[in-house]
Enzyme design. Structure first.
Site, PDB file in Angstrom:
ATOM      1  N   TYR A 266      57.183  44.917   7.371  1.00  0.00           N
ATOM      2  CA  TYR A 266      55.835  44.384   7.166  1.00  0.00           C
ATOM      3  C   TYR A 266      55.873  43.235   6.151  1.00  0.00           C
ATOM      4  O   TYR A 266      55.372  42.136   6.400  1.00  0.00           O
ATOM      5  CB  TYR A 266      54.921  45.519   6.686  1.00  0.00           C
ATOM      6  CG  TYR A 266      53.579  45.075   6.155  1.00  0.00           C
ATOM      7  CD1 TYR A 266      52.579  44.663   7.021  1.00  0.00           C
ATOM      8  CD2 TYR A 266      53.320  45.072   4.785  1.00  0.00           C
ATOM      9  CE1 TYR A 266      51.344  44.248   6.532  1.00  0.00           C
ATOM     10  CE2 TYR A 266      52.093  44.671   4.282  1.00  0.00           C
ATOM     11  CZ  TYR A 266      51.103  44.255   5.163  1.00  0.00           C
ATOM     12  OH  TYR A 266      49.892  43.851   4.667  1.00  0.00           O
TER      13      TYR A 266
ATOM     14  N   THR B  92      50.567  39.530   1.025  1.00  0.00           N
ATOM     15  CA  THR B  92      50.592  40.838   0.375  1.00  0.00           C
ATOM     16  C   THR B  92      51.593  40.855  -0.769  1.00  0.00           C
ATOM     17  O   THR B  92      52.592  40.115  -0.741  1.00  0.00           O
ATOM     18  CB  THR B  92      51.005  41.918   1.402  1.00  0.00           C
ATOM     19  OG1 THR B  92      51.335  43.119   0.710  1.00  0.00           O
ATOM     20  CG2 THR B  92      52.220  41.504   2.211  1.00  0.00           C
TER      21      THR B  92
HETATM   22  N1  NAD Z   1      44.482  46.756   3.280  1.00  0.00           N
HETATM   23  C1  NAD Z   1      45.260  46.305   2.312  1.00  0.00           C
HETATM   24  O1  NAD Z   1      45.406  46.922   1.249  1.00  0.00           O
HETATM   25  C2  NAD Z   1      46.005  44.991   2.474  1.00  0.00           C
HETATM   26  C3  NAD Z   1      46.789  44.532   1.410  1.00  0.00           C
HETATM   27  C4  NAD Z   1      47.494  43.334   1.556  1.00  0.00           C
HETATM   28  C5  NAD Z   1      47.370  42.579   2.720  1.00  0.00           C
HETATM   29  N2  NAD Z   1      46.593  43.058   3.725  1.00  0.00           N
HETATM   30  C6  NAD Z   1      46.473  42.227   4.922  1.00  0.00           C
HETATM   31  O2  NAD Z   1      45.102  41.940   5.142  1.00  0.00           O
HETATM   32  C7  NAD Z   1      44.829  41.820   6.531  1.00  0.00           C
HETATM   33  C8  NAD Z   1      43.662  42.711   6.899  1.00  0.00           C
HETATM   34  O3  NAD Z   1      43.968  44.059   6.564  1.00  0.00           O
HETATM   35  P1  NAD Z   1      42.930  45.238   6.826  1.00  0.00           P
HETATM   36  O4  NAD Z   1      43.239  46.327   5.875  1.00  0.00           O
HETATM   37  O5  NAD Z   1      41.566  44.678   6.899  1.00  0.00           O
HETATM   38  O6  NAD Z   1      43.406  45.730   8.271  1.00  0.00           O
HETATM   39  P2  NAD Z   1      42.538  46.114   9.560  1.00  0.00           P
HETATM   40  O7  NAD Z   1      43.468  46.818  10.484  1.00  0.00           O
HETATM   41  O8  NAD Z   1      41.281  46.825   9.176  1.00  0.00           O
HETATM   42  O9  NAD Z   1      42.146  44.703  10.148  1.00  0.00           O
HETATM   43  C9  NAD Z   1      43.053  43.922  10.884  1.00  0.00           C
HETATM   44  C10 NAD Z   1      42.306  43.408  12.095  1.00  0.00           C
HETATM   45  O10 NAD Z   1      43.195  42.560  12.846  1.00  0.00           O
HETATM   46  C11 NAD Z   1      42.989  42.838  14.221  1.00  0.00           C
HETATM   47  N3  NAD Z   1      44.230  42.465  14.918  1.00  0.00           N
HETATM   48  C12 NAD Z   1      45.468  42.992  14.732  1.00  0.00           C
HETATM   49  N4  NAD Z   1      46.355  42.365  15.524  1.00  0.00           N
HETATM   50  C13 NAD Z   1      45.663  41.424  16.222  1.00  0.00           C
HETATM   51  C14 NAD Z   1      46.025  40.470  17.186  1.00  0.00           C
HETATM   52  N5  NAD Z   1      47.289  40.326  17.631  1.00  0.00           N
HETATM   53  N6  NAD Z   1      45.067  39.651  17.698  1.00  0.00           N
HETATM   54  C15 NAD Z   1      43.773  39.773  17.283  1.00  0.00           C
HETATM   55  N7  NAD Z   1      43.373  40.672  16.361  1.00  0.00           N
HETATM   56  C16 NAD Z   1      44.311  41.499  15.850  1.00  0.00           C
HETATM   57  C17 NAD Z   1      42.666  44.319  14.299  1.00  0.00           C
HETATM   58  O11 NAD Z   1      41.963  44.686  15.473  1.00  0.00           O
HETATM   59  C18 NAD Z   1      41.837  44.509  13.036  1.00  0.00           C
HETATM   60  O12 NAD Z   1      40.447  44.338  13.277  1.00  0.00           O
HETATM   61  C19 NAD Z   1      46.129  42.180   7.243  1.00  0.00           C
HETATM   62  O13 NAD Z   1      46.791  40.968   7.585  1.00  0.00           O
HETATM   63  C20 NAD Z   1      46.904  42.926   6.190  1.00  0.00           C
HETATM   64  O14 NAD Z   1      48.287  42.805   6.387  1.00  0.00           O
HETATM   65  C21 NAD Z   1      45.896  44.233   3.634  1.00  0.00           C
HETATM   66  O1  UPG Z   2      48.768  60.048   1.971  1.00  0.00           O
HETATM   67  C1  UPG Z   2      49.193  59.279   1.113  1.00  0.00           C
HETATM   68  C2  UPG Z   2      49.043  57.876   1.229  1.00  0.00           C
HETATM   69  C3  UPG Z   2      49.572  57.075   0.240  1.00  0.00           C
HETATM   70  N1  UPG Z   2      50.216  57.618  -0.832  1.00  0.00           N
HETATM   71  C4  UPG Z   2      50.765  56.729  -1.873  1.00  0.00           C
HETATM   72  O2  UPG Z   2      49.676  55.979  -2.376  1.00  0.00           O
HETATM   73  C5  UPG Z   2      50.091  54.642  -2.689  1.00  0.00           C
HETATM   74  C6  UPG Z   2      49.226  53.670  -1.926  1.00  0.00           C
HETATM   75  O3  UPG Z   2      49.509  53.806  -0.536  1.00  0.00           O
HETATM   76  P1  UPG Z   2      48.584  53.185   0.599  1.00  0.00           P
HETATM   77  O4  UPG Z   2      47.160  53.423   0.287  1.00  0.00           O
HETATM   78  O5  UPG Z   2      49.137  53.699   1.899  1.00  0.00           O
HETATM   79  O6  UPG Z   2      48.812  51.630   0.468  1.00  0.00           O
HETATM   80  P2  UPG Z   2      50.178  50.808   0.534  1.00  0.00           P
HETATM   81  O7  UPG Z   2      51.197  51.487   1.339  1.00  0.00           O
HETATM   82  O8  UPG Z   2      50.564  50.467  -0.885  1.00  0.00           O
HETATM   83  O9  UPG Z   2      49.799  49.518   1.362  1.00  0.00           O
HETATM   84  C7  UPG Z   2      48.608  48.772   1.190  1.00  0.00           C
HETATM   85  O10 UPG Z   2      48.810  47.860   0.159  1.00  0.00           O
HETATM   86  C8  UPG Z   2      49.816  46.891   0.434  1.00  0.00           C
HETATM   87  C9  UPG Z   2      49.931  46.032  -0.789  1.00  0.00           C
HETATM   88  O11 UPG Z   2      50.399  46.821  -1.851  1.00  0.00           O
HETATM   89  C10 UPG Z   2      49.414  46.114   1.664  1.00  0.00           C
HETATM   90  O12 UPG Z   2      50.336  45.106   1.934  1.00  0.00           O
HETATM   91  C11 UPG Z   2      49.239  47.034   2.849  1.00  0.00           C
HETATM   92  O13 UPG Z   2      48.768  46.298   3.964  1.00  0.00           O
HETATM   93  C12 UPG Z   2      48.248  48.100   2.510  1.00  0.00           C
HETATM   94  O14 UPG Z   2      48.195  49.048   3.566  1.00  0.00           O
HETATM   95  C13 UPG Z   2      51.566  54.556  -2.316  1.00  0.00           C
HETATM   96  O15 UPG Z   2      52.328  54.776  -3.481  1.00  0.00           O
HETATM   97  C14 UPG Z   2      51.772  55.718  -1.345  1.00  0.00           C
HETATM   98  O16 UPG Z   2      53.061  56.249  -1.373  1.00  0.00           O
HETATM   99  C15 UPG Z   2      50.358  58.980  -0.957  1.00  0.00           C
HETATM  100  O17 UPG Z   2      50.942  59.469  -1.919  1.00  0.00           O
HETATM  101  N2  UPG Z   2      49.840  59.773   0.018  1.00  0.00           N
END
Ligand code: NAD
Ligand code: UPG
Length: 328
Positions: A144, A120
């Site tokens: 995180y 991330t």
């Molecule tokens: N969503 C974002 O913007 C974002 C950004 C940067 C990095 N990431 C990373 O990408 C990955 C996926 O994110 P996402 O948004 O799809 O989240 P998500 O919660 O939708 O998916 C994560 C999955 O991992 C599974 N999981 C969690 N802990 C586990 C464990 N101990 N054993 C087996 N399964 C487990 C959950 O059940 C879930 O299905 C994460 O590692 C997250 O940190 C997400």
């Molecule tokens: O109700 C809300 C939710 C979010 N935000 C803002 O919107 C932006 C985006 O927030 P959010 O959508 O919660 O994403 P992040 O907290 O930036 O985190 C995501 O993006 C990260 C990378 O930037 C990943 O590592 C994380 O897993 C993923 O959840 C941030 O500035 C928050 O402060 C608000 O103002 N109101």
């Protein structure tokens, strides 16, 4: 057809990665404990319901399928939750990754399968220069991000000791949904800005809280780089195939290169839904840096990554279509 183990395959990004892998001719084998994922989003290959910590299940999966590579997405993903419950994040994310790495290298007679890891941009903390390439040394500001950086360092140690090849993909904000509507974002509880703004606009949730409007940004709200989840998924296929082809792996920032403020996202959601987004400014969320925007030149150059749907209107339109369908 090569089998690819996808941990977290029942989650938001993981289910899109499975679809992209299947499209490219691979068999995605999901391993997920369903703690935060959804069985019905596993549509593109088999599901092993198990925790990362369940080494017997991991061993069994590795023995049952000829796993050529691993995409490790499983983990908890909320910055705010990690600040409140650091132990949960270190145990699940770092402890889970350690169990996976140790199991992958257990059989000393065989080279471990190469690994693509979901990292991330939160590893960078509060970097000065934007857009952000991979050169600033990581300095995460929340548990995180610190956990993700620990896992990257663990993988480097496993590479040195056990020959584990890996690529770390440092995503910016994953957003949007499969344009064909086969999968999408379904976090519970939802904390991400775009789905919350859509829910507020469509009357499916409370009004949106804007977390701070006193940031040093043009409109005072925090700026992020929203990258389409299908573009992210494509990068995983490219990273897996590069490793399978013998490439050395590396660290890549994945983002659109465009920053959008919270207010700009609200405007895009209002435009896509035709409904205003009820929103109130509240305080900053602890652990949130003001601006994060990617420079993904390295991924474009070395992986051949070409984001196709990561402009904000397309990201929001795909998310709106998915949520309208998913919410019924
Ligand atoms: N969503 C974002 O913007 C974002 C950004 C940067 C990095 N990431 C990373 O990408 C990955 C996926 O994110 P996402 O948004 O799809 O989240 P998500 O919660 O939708 O998916 C994560 C999955 O991992 C599974 N999981 C969690 N802990 C586990 C464990 N101990 N054993 C087996 N399964 C487990 C959950 O059940 C879930 O299905 C994460 O590692 C997250 O940190 C997400
Ligand atoms: O109700 C809300 C939710 C979010 N935000 C803002 O919107 C932006 C985006 O927030 P959010 O959508 O919660 O994403 P992040 O907290 O930036 O985190 C995501 O993006 C990260 C990378 O930037 C990943 O590592 C994380 O897993 C993923 O959840 C941030 O500035 C928050 O402060 C608000 O103002 N109101």
């Amino acid at each position: 057809m090569s089998a690819i183990l996808v941990t977290g395959g029942a989650g938001y990004i993981g289910s899109h990665v499975c679809k992209a892998l299947a499209r490219a001719g691979h068999l995605p084998v999901s391993l997920d404990n369903l703690s935060r994922g959804h069985r019905d989003l596993v549509r593109f290959g088999p599901l092993v319901t198990a925790d990362l910590d369940d080494r017997a299940a991991l061993r069994h999966t590795l023995a049952e399928h000829p796993i050529a590579a691993v995409v490790h997405l499983a983990g908890y993903t909320y910055l705010g939750e990690s600040v409140r419950q650091p132990g949960l994040y270190y145990r699940n994310n770092v402890g889970g990754a350690l169990a996976l790495l140790e199991t992958l290298v257990e059989d000393a007679a065989q080279a471990p399968p190469p690994l693509v890891f979901s990292s991330t941009c939160a590893v960078y903390g509060t970097p000065e220069r934007m857009p952000l390439d991979e050169t600033p040394p990581p300095a995460p500001i929340n548990p995180y991000g610190r956990g993700k950086w620990m896992i990257e360092q663990m993988m480097a140690d496993f590479r040195a000791a056990h020959g584990l090849a890996f690529t770390a993909l440092r995503y910016f904000n994953a957003a949007g949904a499969d344009p064909e509507g086969e999968t999408g974002e379904r976090h519970d509880p939802e904390t991400h800005l775009i789905p919350l703004a859509i829910a507020a606009a469509l009357g499916r949730g409370p009004g949106l809280s804007v977390f701070g409007d006193d940031y040093p940004t043009p409109d005072g709200t925090a700026v992020r780089d929203y990258v389409h989840v299908s573009d992210l998924a494509a990068a995983h296929v490219q990273a897996v195939e590069a490793l399978l082809g013998g490439a050395p792996g590396g660290v890549f920032n994945l983002g659109s290169g465009q920053g959008a403020s919270v207010r700009q996202v609200i405007a895009a959601v209002a435009a896509a839904t035709g409904c205003p987004v009820p929103a109130t400014v509240t305080g900053r969320r602890p652990g949130d840096p003001p601006v994060l925007v990617a420079d993904s030149t390295r991924a474009r150059r070395e992986l051949g990554w070409q984001p196709a749907r990561s402009d904000l209107p397309t990201v929001v339109a795909d998310a709106v279509s998915w949520h309208r369908r998913d919410w019924g």
